[in-house]
Design a protein around this motif. Sequence first.
Motif, PDB file in Angstrom:
ATOM      1  N   GLU A 115     -44.294 -59.061  -3.423  1.00  0.00           N
ATOM      2  CA  GLU A 115     -42.961 -58.449  -3.343  1.00  0.00           C
ATOM      3  C   GLU A 115     -43.042 -56.927  -3.221  1.00  0.00           C
ATOM      4  O   GLU A 115     -42.285 -56.191  -3.874  1.00  0.00           O
ATOM      5  CB  GLU A 115     -42.116 -58.855  -4.544  1.00  0.00           C
ATOM      6  CG  GLU A 115     -41.945 -60.352  -4.680  1.00  0.00           C
ATOM      7  CD  GLU A 115     -41.114 -60.752  -5.878  1.00  0.00           C
ATOM      8  OE1 GLU A 115     -40.262 -59.951  -6.315  1.00  0.00           O
ATOM      9  OE2 GLU A 115     -41.311 -61.871  -6.397  1.00  0.00           O
ATOM     10  N   TRP A 118     -40.400 -53.654  -0.131  1.00  0.00           N
ATOM     11  CA  TRP A 118     -39.152 -54.336   0.227  1.00  0.00           C
ATOM     12  C   TRP A 118     -38.049 -53.333   0.535  1.00  0.00           C
ATOM     13  O   TRP A 118     -37.872 -52.339  -0.175  1.00  0.00           O
ATOM     14  CB  TRP A 118     -38.687 -55.224  -0.932  1.00  0.00           C
ATOM     15  CG  TRP A 118     -39.377 -56.558  -1.007  1.00  0.00           C
ATOM     16  CD1 TRP A 118     -40.536 -56.935  -0.402  1.00  0.00           C
ATOM     17  CD2 TRP A 118     -38.928 -57.684  -1.760  1.00  0.00           C
ATOM     18  NE1 TRP A 118     -40.838 -58.226  -0.727  1.00  0.00           N
ATOM     19  CE2 TRP A 118     -39.870 -58.729  -1.561  1.00  0.00           C
ATOM     20  CE3 TRP A 118     -37.827 -57.927  -2.587  1.00  0.00           C
ATOM     21  CZ2 TRP A 118     -39.737 -59.979  -2.158  1.00  0.00           C
ATOM     22  CZ3 TRP A 118     -37.697 -59.170  -3.181  1.00  0.00           C
ATOM     23  CH2 TRP A 118     -38.641 -60.186  -2.959  1.00  0.00           C
ATOM     24  N   ASP A 133     -47.904 -62.196  -1.447  1.00  0.00           N
ATOM     25  CA  ASP A 133     -46.848 -62.824  -0.660  1.00  0.00           C
ATOM     26  C   ASP A 133     -45.614 -61.936  -0.561  1.00  0.00           C
ATOM     27  O   ASP A 133     -45.357 -61.096  -1.408  1.00  0.00           O
ATOM     28  CB  ASP A 133     -46.447 -64.161  -1.294  1.00  0.00           C
ATOM     29  CG  ASP A 133     -47.546 -65.208  -1.212  1.00  0.00           C
ATOM     30  OD1 ASP A 133     -48.491 -65.022  -0.417  1.00  0.00           O
ATOM     31  OD2 ASP A 133     -47.474 -66.208  -1.956  1.00  0.00           O
ATOM     32  N   TYR A 134     -44.865 -62.174   0.516  1.00  0.00           N
ATOM     33  CA  TYR A 134     -43.586 -61.492   0.764  1.00  0.00           C
ATOM     34  C   TYR A 134     -43.768 -59.980   0.922  1.00  0.00           C
ATOM     35  O   TYR A 134     -42.974 -59.185   0.420  1.00  0.00           O
ATOM     36  CB  TYR A 134     -42.573 -61.792  -0.352  1.00  0.00           C
ATOM     37  CG  TYR A 134     -42.152 -63.243  -0.399  1.00  0.00           C
ATOM     38  CD1 TYR A 134     -41.274 -63.768   0.539  1.00  0.00           C
ATOM     39  CD2 TYR A 134     -42.654 -64.094  -1.382  1.00  0.00           C
ATOM     40  CE1 TYR A 134     -40.902 -65.102   0.499  1.00  0.00           C
ATOM     41  CE2 TYR A 134     -42.279 -65.430  -1.426  1.00  0.00           C
ATOM     42  CZ  TYR A 134     -41.400 -65.934  -0.479  1.00  0.00           C
ATOM     43  OH  TYR A 134     -41.039 -67.253  -0.528  1.00  0.00           O
ATOM     44  N   MET A 137     -40.745 -57.178   3.197  1.00  0.00           N
ATOM     45  CA  MET A 137     -39.513 -57.888   3.549  1.00  0.00           C
ATOM     46  C   MET A 137     -38.379 -56.903   3.821  1.00  0.00           C
ATOM     47  O   MET A 137     -38.182 -55.941   3.083  1.00  0.00           O
ATOM     48  CB  MET A 137     -39.111 -58.852   2.436  1.00  0.00           C
ATOM     49  CG  MET A 137     -37.967 -59.765   2.817  1.00  0.00           C
ATOM     50  SD  MET A 137     -37.667 -61.097   1.627  1.00  0.00           S
ATOM     51  CE  MET A 137     -36.922 -60.178   0.285  1.00  0.00           C
ATOM     52  N   TYR A 153     -45.629 -65.094   4.209  1.00  0.00           N
ATOM     53  CA  TYR A 153     -44.217 -64.694   4.340  1.00  0.00           C
ATOM     54  C   TYR A 153     -44.055 -63.187   4.539  1.00  0.00           C
ATOM     55  O   TYR A 153     -43.081 -62.590   4.080  1.00  0.00           O
ATOM     56  CB  TYR A 153     -43.394 -65.156   3.118  1.00  0.00           C
ATOM     57  CG  TYR A 153     -43.845 -66.469   2.534  1.00  0.00           C
ATOM     58  CD1 TYR A 153     -43.845 -67.637   3.296  1.00  0.00           C
ATOM     59  CD2 TYR A 153     -44.333 -66.552   1.227  1.00  0.00           C
ATOM     60  CE1 TYR A 153     -44.296 -68.846   2.775  1.00  0.00           C
ATOM     61  CE2 TYR A 153     -44.778 -67.759   0.701  1.00  0.00           C
ATOM     62  CZ  TYR A 153     -44.762 -68.896   1.477  1.00  0.00           C
ATOM     63  OH  TYR A 153     -45.228 -70.068   0.949  1.00  0.00           O
ATOM     64  N   ASP A 156     -40.759 -60.590   6.643  1.00  0.00           N
ATOM     65  CA  ASP A 156     -39.547 -61.385   6.820  1.00  0.00           C
ATOM     66  C   ASP A 156     -38.353 -60.441   6.967  1.00  0.00           C
ATOM     67  O   ASP A 156     -38.119 -59.570   6.134  1.00  0.00           O
ATOM     68  CB  ASP A 156     -39.357 -62.295   5.603  1.00  0.00           C
ATOM     69  CG  ASP A 156     -38.243 -63.320   5.777  1.00  0.00           C
ATOM     70  OD1 ASP A 156     -37.390 -63.139   6.676  1.00  0.00           O
ATOM     71  OD2 ASP A 156     -38.217 -64.292   5.021  1.00  0.00           O
TER      72      ASP A 156
END
Length: 281
Positions: A115, A118, A133-134, A137, A153, A156
């Motif tokens: 995360e 972001w 992951d992620y 984003m 991921y 995204d």
Amino acid sequence: MGEQEEIRQQTLTGERALFQKRNIRVTDSIFADGESPLKECRDVELYDCLFRWKYPLWYCKNITAKNCTWFDMARAGVWYTDNIRVEDAVIEAPKNFRRCRGIQLKNVVMSNAEETLWNCEDVKMEQVTAAGDYFAMNCRDVEADGFVLTGNYSFDGAVNVTIRDARMLSKDSFWNSDGVTVYDSFISGEYLGWNSKNLTLVNCTVESLQGMCYIDNLVMKNCKLINTTLAFEYSTVKADISSKIDSVMNPSGGMIRAKEIGELILQRDRVDPAKTEIICS
């Protein structure tokens, strides 16, 4: 701006240890127990510092950090901060860089990048390695060169992204994105690029199960597809592939050029085969 305050070889503890400081230079110091030590600071230089606790840089502006380390508990380290440059750093903590603008990362290792990055804007990464992951984003206006990622991921919802010389082990990467261009890179991961728009891959090698599906305007130039099956389903595509494609399924339209296609699946009840030109050498 006035004379720069210098803080050297200190152990700083307690909540908001340097709250709202302006024009400071901190060297060889440890930010230990105590949340938000640099909250709302401006014009800060950090050299050889260690962050050991949560939320070190929130609501800050104009930050330079060189040879610094974020340990595991320094999570959510940089949020709501504008104009930050981080060089030669190790960031062990997750959830770093959130809703920031004007980020420059050079020679940075992020070993737990869950995360991370972001909802950030205007991001430049050079020789960055991340695992988690992620990643990235909903970021906008991103440039990455010499990028290594292990984590699913990624990117995204990202908009206007340019990546060069990357190695990405990342399934579901670039989902829901718009305006991503990748040059001279290796990408391995299932379901690459689903539901995206304007995805361009140049001189890339891709390994993917059901990769490049549900894409509006996919462009591939001089790319290799290895162990890539059921590609291009419901995508509008202009693909120049320098290798064999193991299988292609139901492209919506465009042109696919390859050395060979192992299996071509065109189901007339789902797509119009006449809308896609297939060329095999």
